[in-house]
Motif scaffolding. Structure first.
Motif, short mmCIF file in Angstrom:
data_model
loop_
_atom_site.label_atom_id
_atom_site.label_comp_id
_atom_site.label_asym_id
_atom_site.label_seq_id
_atom_site.Cartn_x
_atom_site.Cartn_y
_atom_site.Cartn_z
N CYS A 16 0.80 -1.23 0.00
CA CYS A 16 0.00 0.00 0.00
C CYS A 16 0.84 1.28 0.00
N GLU A 17 2.04 1.21 0.57
CA GLU A 17 2.85 2.42 0.70
C GLU A 17 4.07 2.42 -0.20
N GLY A 18 4.31 1.31 -0.92
CA GLY A 18 5.42 1.27 -1.86
C GLY A 18 6.78 1.06 -1.24
N ALA A 19 6.84 0.59 0.00
CA ALA A 19 8.13 0.35 0.64
C ALA A 19 8.81 -0.86 0.01
N TYR A 20 10.15 -0.87 0.04
CA TYR A 20 10.90 -2.04 -0.41
C TYR A 20 10.78 -3.13 0.64
N ARG A 50 2.95 -14.60 -4.56
CA ARG A 50 1.70 -15.23 -4.99
C ARG A 50 0.50 -14.30 -4.92
N ILE A 51 0.75 -13.02 -4.86
CA ILE A 51 -0.34 -12.06 -4.65
C ILE A 51 -1.34 -12.06 -5.80
N ASN A 52 -0.87 -12.15 -7.03
CA ASN A 52 -1.79 -12.16 -8.17
C ASN A 52 -2.61 -13.44 -8.23
N TYR A 53 -1.98 -14.56 -7.83
CA TYR A 53 -2.72 -15.82 -7.84
C TYR A 53 -3.79 -15.81 -6.75
N GLY A 141 3.23 -13.00 -10.83
CA GLY A 141 3.15 -11.57 -10.54
C GLY A 141 3.88 -10.68 -11.52
N VAL A 142 4.54 -11.24 -12.52
CA VAL A 142 5.29 -10.42 -13.47
C VAL A 142 4.32 -9.58 -14.30
N PRO A 143 4.61 -8.29 -14.50
CA PRO A 143 3.72 -7.47 -15.33
C PRO A 143 3.56 -8.08 -16.73
N ARG A 144 2.39 -7.92 -17.31
CA ARG A 144 2.12 -8.55 -18.60
C ARG A 144 3.10 -8.12 -19.68
N PHE A 145 3.46 -6.83 -19.70
CA PHE A 145 4.35 -6.37 -20.76
C PHE A 145 5.73 -7.00 -20.63
N MET A 146 6.17 -7.28 -19.38
CA MET A 146 7.47 -7.94 -19.20
C MET A 146 7.37 -9.42 -19.54
N ALA A 147 6.27 -10.05 -19.17
CA ALA A 147 6.08 -11.46 -19.53
C ALA A 147 6.13 -11.64 -21.04
N LYS A 148 5.47 -10.73 -21.75
CA LYS A 148 5.47 -10.80 -23.22
C LYS A 148 6.89 -10.62 -23.77
N GLU A 149 7.64 -9.68 -23.19
CA GLU A 149 9.01 -9.45 -23.65
C GLU A 149 9.89 -10.67 -23.38
N ASP A 331 8.89 -8.16 -4.89
CA ASP A 331 8.16 -6.90 -4.78
C ASP A 331 8.49 -5.93 -5.91
N ALA A 332 9.57 -6.20 -6.67
CA ALA A 332 9.92 -5.34 -7.80
C ALA A 332 8.83 -5.36 -8.87
N TYR A 333 8.05 -6.43 -8.92
CA TYR A 333 6.99 -6.54 -9.92
C TYR A 333 5.78 -5.67 -9.58
N LEU A 334 5.63 -5.30 -8.32
CA LEU A 334 4.44 -4.56 -7.90
C LEU A 334 4.44 -3.16 -8.52
N ASN A 335 3.35 -2.82 -9.16
CA ASN A 335 3.14 -1.48 -9.70
C ASN A 335 4.15 -1.06 -10.77
N ARG A 336 4.89 -1.99 -11.33
CA ARG A 336 5.84 -1.65 -12.39
C ARG A 336 5.09 -1.53 -13.72
N THR A 337 5.33 -0.43 -14.44
CA THR A 337 4.64 -0.19 -15.70
C THR A 337 5.64 -0.02 -16.83
N GLU A 338 5.12 -0.12 -18.06
CA GLU A 338 5.99 0.08 -19.22
C GLU A 338 6.53 1.50 -19.24
N ARG A 339 5.73 2.44 -18.79
CA ARG A 339 6.18 3.83 -18.73
C ARG A 339 7.36 3.98 -17.78
N SER A 340 7.32 3.29 -16.66
CA SER A 340 8.41 3.40 -15.69
C SER A 340 9.71 2.82 -16.25
N ILE A 341 9.61 1.78 -17.08
CA ILE A 341 10.80 1.22 -17.72
C ILE A 341 11.41 2.24 -18.69
#
Length: 443
Positions: A16-20, A50-53, A141-149, A331-341
């Motif tokens: 919720c707070e984005g902490a590492y 396993r958060i997404n599952y 939990g890997v973002p979809r855009f990274m899974a595709k890559e 936790d690196a996968y949480l909230n990671r977007t293509e824009r952030s890359i």
């Protein structure tokens, strides 16, 4: 406070707070050792992995809106039930107690019912999507855009092997003048099981429990906790005694300290970080390890320091990155977007373009990240080299074991958790041509 409530608090900070996760664990577990700390750490990491599952299952088993805190309780419970082999009665009982502890006693029966139903139906849980991108997003939990890559670059089989790999071992090394031979003798005498690293024999991967932070060698500044991949980044610099070295993104100081160790504390190292509190962390690390040749200060690596132009034998750019190396950082996968890359790759390129000016003719520039991201790694290096003809890729063979030489294509290497037993990590070594007119003072 119960272990489960501590884990809940840590997860709340991370999600919720984005902490590492590693820093939140360090804060919350300060002064706690042994089985309790290990159990909390395992629950936190397994829940994140396993958060997404868990959310996938909750979508099938729960109708209506779930309160955020109850969703987190259920995420923890599902992780334990399905992936940690915890007894069903214990998971349900402790989840009910946690629900009451966070002030949601009226929902304790609901939490119990959901978990028990998932347990009863664990052999007939909802089917995962056939599409690999969707399936990997849910399972790992890997973002979809990274899974595709990843699938595009490495194929489905390798990608799944990569994503399911876990690297939670503790790796230590000796700090000069303490030697690897002395460290090995100490571990053997104490009956502490370990194995030497694959990438470097100076890495000792611990196999049995040891409270490193309270160990006598740690207190004396004779050992440091550092991953093999991070050690390799320092080794790739090829720094020697008397060299002048710059570590431009050096906090919290591990690579700087290892560089000093490699140089036998003879030479000069400047280490920067953009944040003052991280500079303080670096200073603390260097003080504990009795490093005398390094000086830490606050500086934005993307801003030119004119007094350093053409003055360094070695510049290490361990760049800020997405951290998508798998292994120990789910936790690196949480909230990671293509824009952030994209934004990170632009920052990395600015840092490279600025800091290359500090390398003197014939000197070395090393770039590293703790991620598996072509845009941040290979693409960035090729982009840099296309606009900086005074630099060329330089071989990494001198610092790699025989089995890795074939993978270090022209001075670059990508490490993978499933292949190498370390977090995903990228290293590129470049050399400035010896006959070069030098850089101007223009940014």
């Amino acid at each position: 406070m119960t272990n489960r409530r501590i884990a809940f608090n840590i997860l709340n900070r991370v999600i919720c707070e984005g902490a590492y996760a590693n820093l939140a664990l360090k804060d919350e577990l300060a002064g706690m050792h042994g089985n309790a700390a290990s159990a909390i750490t395992a629950l936190v990491y397994n829940t994140i992995e396993r958060i997404n599952y868990a959310d996938f299952l909750l979508h099938h088993y729960v109708t209506g809106r779930l309160h955020g805190s109850i969703r987190l309780v259920l995420r923890m419970g599902i992780s334990e039930l399905l992936f940690m082999k915890s007894p069903v009665y214990a998971v349900c009982d402790e989840s009910v107690k946690l629900t009451k502890d966070i002030g949601k006693a009226k929902l304790s029966g609901f939490v119990n019912a959901v978990l028990r139903r998932i347990d009863r139906e664990r052999d007939s849980l909802p089917d995962l999507p056939e599409d690999a991108t969707e399936r990997f997003n849910i399972l790992y939990g890997v973002p979809r855009f990274m899974a595709k890559e990843y699938i595009s670059l490495y194929g489905e089989g390798f990608t799944e092997s990569l994503l399911k790999s876990n690297v939670h071992s503790v790796t230590i090394r000796a700090q000069y003048p303490f030697t690897s031979m002395e460290l090995e003798a100490y571990l053997n005498a104490k009956g502490i099981s370990y194995h030497r690293g694959r990438l470097t024999g100076e890495a000792f991967i611990l196999e049995s429990g040891i409270d490193v932070i309270n160990n006598e060698l740690f207190a004396a500044g004779k050992i440091a906790v550092q991953s093999e991949s991070a050690m390799l980044a320092s080794l790739a610099c090829g720094a020697g005694e008397g060299d002048r070295v710059l570590d431009v993104c050096g906090a919290p100081g591990g690579k700087t300290a290892y560089l000093a160790s490699i140089m036998h504390d003879n030479g000069s190292i400047t280490t920067w970080d953009i944040h003052s509190h991280r500079v303080d962390l670096t200073k603390s690390t260097l003080d504990r390890l009795h490093v005398s040749i390094a000086r830490a200060s606050q500086h934005d690596a993307s801003e030119l320091e004119k007094s350093f132009i053409d003055s360094m034998d070695v510049v290490l750019v361990d760049a800020p990155c997405s951290g998508l190396g798998g292994g120990s950082k789910p936790d690196a996968y949480l909230n990671r977007t293509e824009r952030s890359i994209f934004e990170l790759s632009e920052l990395q390129n600015r840092i490279l373009g600025c800091c290359c000016k500090y390398v003197k003719a014939g000197g070395v520039l090393v770039y590293s990240t703790c991620t598996i991201s072509k845009r941040e790694n290979e693409d960035n290096i090729l982009r840099f080299l296309n606009t900086h003809e005074e630099f060329g890729l330089d071989s990494l063979e001198f610092c790699l074991p025989d089995g890795y030489v074939g993978r270090s294509y022209s001075g670059m290497i990508q490490l993978f958790p499933n292949m190498d037993g370390v977090d995903g990590f990228f290293i590129a070594r470049m050399k400035r041509r010896a006959q070069d007119g030098g850089h101007t003072n223009e940014a």
